[in-house]
Design a protein around this motif. Structure first.
Motif, PDB file in Angstrom:
ATOM      1  N   LYS A 192       0.830  -1.210   0.000  1.00  0.00           N
ATOM      2  CA  LYS A 192       0.000   0.000   0.000  1.00  0.00           C
ATOM      3  C   LYS A 192       0.861   1.255   0.000  1.00  0.00           C
ATOM      4  CE  LYS A 192      -3.883  -2.185   2.386  1.00  0.00           C
ATOM      5  NZ  LYS A 192      -4.669  -2.260   3.654  1.00  0.00           N
ATOM      6  N   ALA A 193       1.996   1.210   0.697  1.00  0.00           N
ATOM      7  CA  ALA A 193       2.886   2.369   0.747  1.00  0.00           C
ATOM      8  C   ALA A 193       3.489   2.657  -0.632  1.00  0.00           C
ATOM      9  CB  ALA A 193       3.997   2.141   1.766  1.00  0.00           C
ATOM     10  N   ILE A 194       3.876   1.598  -1.361  1.00  0.00           N
ATOM     11  CA  ILE A 194       4.433   1.780  -2.702  1.00  0.00           C
ATOM     12  C   ILE A 194       3.372   2.362  -3.628  1.00  0.00           C
ATOM     13  CG2 ILE A 194       5.432   0.624  -4.704  1.00  0.00           C
ATOM     14  CD1 ILE A 194       6.561  -1.486  -2.787  1.00  0.00           C
ATOM     15  N   ILE A 195       2.160   1.824  -3.543  1.00  0.00           N
ATOM     16  CA  ILE A 195       1.061   2.327  -4.370  1.00  0.00           C
ATOM     17  C   ILE A 195       0.768   3.788  -4.033  1.00  0.00           C
ATOM     18  CG2 ILE A 195      -1.417   2.123  -4.801  1.00  0.00           C
ATOM     19  CD1 ILE A 195      -1.088  -0.917  -4.507  1.00  0.00           C
ATOM     20  N   THR A 196       0.725   4.103  -2.750  1.00  0.00           N
ATOM     21  CA  THR A 196       0.461   5.480  -2.322  1.00  0.00           C
ATOM     22  C   THR A 196       1.543   6.422  -2.815  1.00  0.00           C
ATOM     23  OG1 THR A 196      -0.688   4.697  -0.336  1.00  0.00           O
ATOM     24  CG2 THR A 196       0.090   6.982  -0.333  1.00  0.00           C
ATOM     25  N   ALA A 197       2.803   6.000  -2.731  1.00  0.00           N
ATOM     26  CA  ALA A 197       3.914   6.834  -3.197  1.00  0.00           C
ATOM     27  C   ALA A 197       3.782   7.137  -4.684  1.00  0.00           C
ATOM     28  CB  ALA A 197       5.242   6.155  -2.904  1.00  0.00           C
ATOM     29  N   ASN A 198       3.386   6.121  -5.473  1.00  0.00           N
ATOM     30  CA  ASN A 198       3.195   6.332  -6.906  1.00  0.00           C
ATOM     31  C   ASN A 198       2.066   7.317  -7.184  1.00  0.00           C
ATOM     32  OD1 ASN A 198       4.738   4.444  -9.008  1.00  0.00           O
ATOM     33  ND2 ASN A 198       4.545   3.318  -7.075  1.00  0.00           N
ATOM     34  N   ILE A 199       0.969   7.180  -6.445  1.00  0.00           N
ATOM     35  CA  ILE A 199      -0.180   8.073  -6.644  1.00  0.00           C
ATOM     36  C   ILE A 199       0.171   9.503  -6.253  1.00  0.00           C
ATOM     37  CG2 ILE A 199      -2.529   8.596  -5.870  1.00  0.00           C
ATOM     38  CD1 ILE A 199      -2.970   5.564  -5.590  1.00  0.00           C
ATOM     39  N   LEU A 200       0.828   9.670  -5.111  1.00  0.00           N
ATOM     40  CA  LEU A 200       1.200  11.009  -4.650  1.00  0.00           C
ATOM     41  C   LEU A 200       2.190  11.669  -5.613  1.00  0.00           C
ATOM     42  CD1 LEU A 200       1.586  10.480  -0.787  1.00  0.00           C
ATOM     43  CD2 LEU A 200      -0.267  11.643  -2.002  1.00  0.00           C
ATOM     44  N   TYR A 201       3.135  10.890  -6.121  1.00  0.00           N
ATOM     45  CA  TYR A 201       4.119  11.447  -7.042  1.00  0.00           C
ATOM     46  C   TYR A 201       3.469  11.818  -8.371  1.00  0.00           C
ATOM     47  CZ  TYR A 201       9.080  12.274  -7.940  1.00  0.00           C
ATOM     48  OH  TYR A 201      10.300  12.869  -8.158  1.00  0.00           O
ATOM     49  N   PHE A 202       2.473  11.028  -8.779  1.00  0.00           N
ATOM     50  CA  PHE A 202       1.713  11.363  -9.986  1.00  0.00           C
ATOM     51  C   PHE A 202       0.960  12.668  -9.777  1.00  0.00           C
ATOM     52  CE2 PHE A 202      -2.188  10.817 -12.646  1.00  0.00           C
ATOM     53  CZ  PHE A 202      -1.573  10.835 -13.882  1.00  0.00           C
ATOM     54  N   ALA A 203       0.374  12.849  -8.587  1.00  0.00           N
ATOM     55  CA  ALA A 203      -0.341  14.087  -8.276  1.00  0.00           C
ATOM     56  C   ALA A 203       0.610  15.284  -8.296  1.00  0.00           C
ATOM     57  CB  ALA A 203      -1.017  13.969  -6.910  1.00  0.00           C
ATOM     58  N   VAL A 204       1.822  15.096  -7.767  1.00  0.00           N
ATOM     59  CA  VAL A 204       2.825  16.173  -7.792  1.00  0.00           C
ATOM     60  C   VAL A 204       3.170  16.542  -9.225  1.00  0.00           C
ATOM     61  CG1 VAL A 204       5.219  16.755  -7.230  1.00  0.00           C
ATOM     62  CG2 VAL A 204       3.793  15.620  -5.533  1.00  0.00           C
ATOM     63  N   SER A 205       3.310  15.539 -10.088  1.00  0.00           N
ATOM     64  CA  SER A 205       3.639  15.814 -11.495  1.00  0.00           C
ATOM     65  C   SER A 205       2.520  16.580 -12.189  1.00  0.00           C
ATOM     66  CB  SER A 205       3.933  14.506 -12.244  1.00  0.00           C
ATOM     67  OG  SER A 205       2.764  13.713 -12.397  1.00  0.00           O
ATOM     68  N   LEU A 206       1.271  16.268 -11.854  1.00  0.00           N
ATOM     69  CA  LEU A 206       0.144  17.008 -12.426  1.00  0.00           C
ATOM     70  C   LEU A 206       0.110  18.441 -11.915  1.00  0.00           C
ATOM     71  CD1 LEU A 206      -2.737  14.350 -12.231  1.00  0.00           C
ATOM     72  CD2 LEU A 206      -1.395  15.013 -14.240  1.00  0.00           C
ATOM     73  N   LEU A 207       0.376  18.617 -10.633  1.00  0.00           N
ATOM     74  CA  LEU A 207       0.388  19.953 -10.043  1.00  0.00           C
ATOM     75  C   LEU A 207       1.488  20.804 -10.661  1.00  0.00           C
ATOM     76  CD1 LEU A 207      -0.695  21.919  -7.910  1.00  0.00           C
ATOM     77  CD2 LEU A 207       0.892  20.904  -6.266  1.00  0.00           C
ATOM     78  N   LEU A 208       2.654  20.208 -10.833  1.00  0.00           N
ATOM     79  CA  LEU A 208       3.774  20.933 -11.435  1.00  0.00           C
ATOM     80  C   LEU A 208       3.467  21.290 -12.882  1.00  0.00           C
ATOM     81  CD1 LEU A 208       6.645  21.887 -10.747  1.00  0.00           C
ATOM     82  CD2 LEU A 208       7.491  19.714 -11.641  1.00  0.00           C
ATOM     83  N   THR A 209       2.786  20.406 -13.595  1.00  0.00           N
ATOM     84  CA  THR A 209       2.393  20.668 -14.979  1.00  0.00           C
ATOM     85  C   THR A 209       1.412  21.837 -15.046  1.00  0.00           C
ATOM     86  OG1 THR A 209       2.719  18.366 -15.646  1.00  0.00           O
ATOM     87  CG2 THR A 209       1.274  19.706 -17.025  1.00  0.00           C
ATOM     88  N   ALA A 210       0.445  21.857 -14.118  1.00  0.00           N
ATOM     89  CA  ALA A 210      -0.545  22.930 -14.085  1.00  0.00           C
ATOM     90  C   ALA A 210       0.116  24.285 -13.805  1.00  0.00           C
ATOM     91  CB  ALA A 210      -1.594  22.631 -13.028  1.00  0.00           C
ATOM     92  N   GLN A 211       1.113  24.274 -12.940  1.00  0.00           N
ATOM     93  CA  GLN A 211       1.800  25.521 -12.596  1.00  0.00           C
ATOM     94  C   GLN A 211       2.667  26.027 -13.733  1.00  0.00           C
ATOM     95  OE1 GLN A 211       3.914  24.568  -8.982  1.00  0.00           O
ATOM     96  NE2 GLN A 211       2.149  25.051  -7.665  1.00  0.00           N
ATOM     97  N   SER A 212       3.276  25.108 -14.467  1.00  0.00           N
ATOM     98  CA  SER A 212       4.163  25.504 -15.562  1.00  0.00           C
ATOM     99  C   SER A 212       3.419  25.785 -16.859  1.00  0.00           C
ATOM    100  CB  SER A 212       5.214  24.413 -15.803  1.00  0.00           C
ATOM    101  OG  SER A 212       4.599  23.201 -16.233  1.00  0.00           O
ATOM    102  N   GLY A 213       2.185  25.279 -16.949  1.00  0.00           N
ATOM    103  CA  GLY A 213       1.378  25.528 -18.133  1.00  0.00           C
ATOM    104  C   GLY A 213       1.692  24.621 -19.299  1.00  0.00           C
ATOM    105  N   GLY A 214       2.522  23.614 -19.088  1.00  0.00           N
ATOM    106  CA  GLY A 214       2.868  22.695 -20.171  1.00  0.00           C
ATOM    107  C   GLY A 214       2.071  21.418 -20.077  1.00  0.00           C
ATOM    108  N   GLY A 215       0.896  21.370 -20.670  1.00  0.00           N
ATOM    109  CA  GLY A 215       0.014  20.226 -20.550  1.00  0.00           C
ATOM    110  C   GLY A 215       0.556  18.988 -21.224  1.00  0.00           C
TER     111      GLY A 215
END
Length: 271
Positions: free
Chosen positions: A51-74
C-alpha cells in the motif's frame, strides 16, 4: 516486568523471555540497533508496504500534475507534461548524459505519463507484489522491486532510450523473481508458477510489439534484474529473511526517499 520471547533480528532464532543476550549469536537485546531493526521489520511488513508503494506512486503522480498545471505545459488528458517529468526524475540517455542525473534510475520508477499508465501499473503491482512477498519475504520483495527497477532502466539506458518513465520496469523485476522461483523450486507448484508467469512474459512481449512507446528494453532489463536478484537473495523455502535482508530493504527505502525528495526540491527551486 518480564520480557516476552522474541526473535533475534541478527540470527532470527527464538530466545527465552529472561535472556538479555541472544544465546545463539551473542547480540544484546538492549542494543539500539536491535530495537531499530525490529521496528523496521514491522514497518516493512506485508500489505502495509504494498500500500505504501502504491500510495507513493499516486502522490508522485499528483505532484507531477500539479507541477504541470503551474508551468502551463500540458501533457494531454490528465497527464503530466515533459518538463514536469524531467524535473521530477525521468531517466534515459538525455537526463543522464546531458545533466548527469544518475539518480533518475530510481525516481523514474515512480513517474507515470497518464492516468491509464499508472492504473495499469498499479493494478499489476497490487496483484504481483503480495505473491512475491509470500514466497521471498517482504524485505526481499522491496529490494527486488527497487534494484530490479534500476536494472531495467540501466538496460534501457544502454540501449539508447532517450527519455523514459514508469513503474513497469520494477513490476517486471517482480515477475522475473517469480519466474526464477518457479523454475528453481520445481514440483507441481513450482511448475505451475513458472507456466503462469511465463504467460505474463509472453503477453508483455506481444503488448510491447503492438503498442508504440512501450519501453521493451526496460521491461526486459527488469525481468532479468528480478531473476538475478531472486537467485542471489533466495526465497523463504531455502532460507528465512534475516538482518541483512531487512538492512538492504531499509537502504533501498532510504535511497528511494532520497531520490524522490531530491527531485521534488529541484523541481520547486526550478519554478
Amino acid at each position: 516486568m518480564t520480557q516476552r520471547a522474541i526473535l533475534c533480528p541478527r540470527c532470527r532464532r527464538l530466545i527465552g523471555s529472561e535472556e538479555k543476550i541472544c544465546s545463539w549469536c551473542g547480540a544484546s537485546r538492549s542494543a539500539p540497533w536491535w530495537q531499530f531493526m525490529n521496528w523496521t521489520k514491522g514497518a516493512m511488513g506485508g500489505d502495509w508496504l504494498v500500500k505504501a508503494i502504491i500510495t507513493a506512486n499516486i502522490l508522485y503522480f499528483a505532484v507531477s500534475l500539479l507541477l504541470t498545471a503551474q508551468s502551463g505545459g500540458g501533457g494531454g488528458f490528465f497527464g503530466p507534461g515533459q518538463t514536469a517529468l524531467f524535473l521530477l526524475g525521468a531517466t534515459g540517455t538525455y537526463p543522464i548524459d546531458h545533466f548527469g542525473r544518475y539518480w533518475t534510475l530510481v525516481s523514474a520508477n515512480y513517474l507515470h505519463g497518464g492516468i491509464l499508465h499508472i492504473i495499469f501499473n498499479l493494478m499489476a503491482l497490487k496483484q504481483i507484489a503480495p505473491w512475491v512477498s509470500n514466497e521471498f519475504g517482504t524485505s526481499r520483495m522491496f529490494t527486488i522491486y527497487t534494484v530490479g527497477g534500476v536494472a531495467g532502466y540501466v538496460v534501457s539506458y544502454m540501449a539508447g532510450v532517450p527519455f523514459t518513465i514508469g513503474a513497469s520496469a520494477a513490476v517486471c523485476s517482480l515477475i522475473g523473481s517469480l519466474l526464477y522461483y518457479g523454475k528453481s523450486r520445481g514440483g507441481a507448484y513450482g511448475s505451475s508458477v513458472y507456466r503462469e508467469v511465463s504467460g505474463w512474459v509472453i503477453s508483455l512481449f506481444i503488448f510491447g510489439l503492438i503498442f508504440p512507446g512501450i519501453n521493451n528494453w526496460g521491461h526486459g532489463g527488469g525481468i532479468l534484474g528480478g531473476i538475478v536478484a531472486g537467485a542471489l537473495m533466495g526465497y523463504n523455502e531455502r532460507r528465512r529473511e534475516n538482518f541483512v535482508d531487512h538492512a538492504l530493504a531499509l537502504i533501498c527505502c532510504l535511497m528511494t526517499l532520497g531520490a524522490l525528495g531530491w527531485a521534488v526540491m529541484g523541481a520547486i527551486s526550478a519554478n
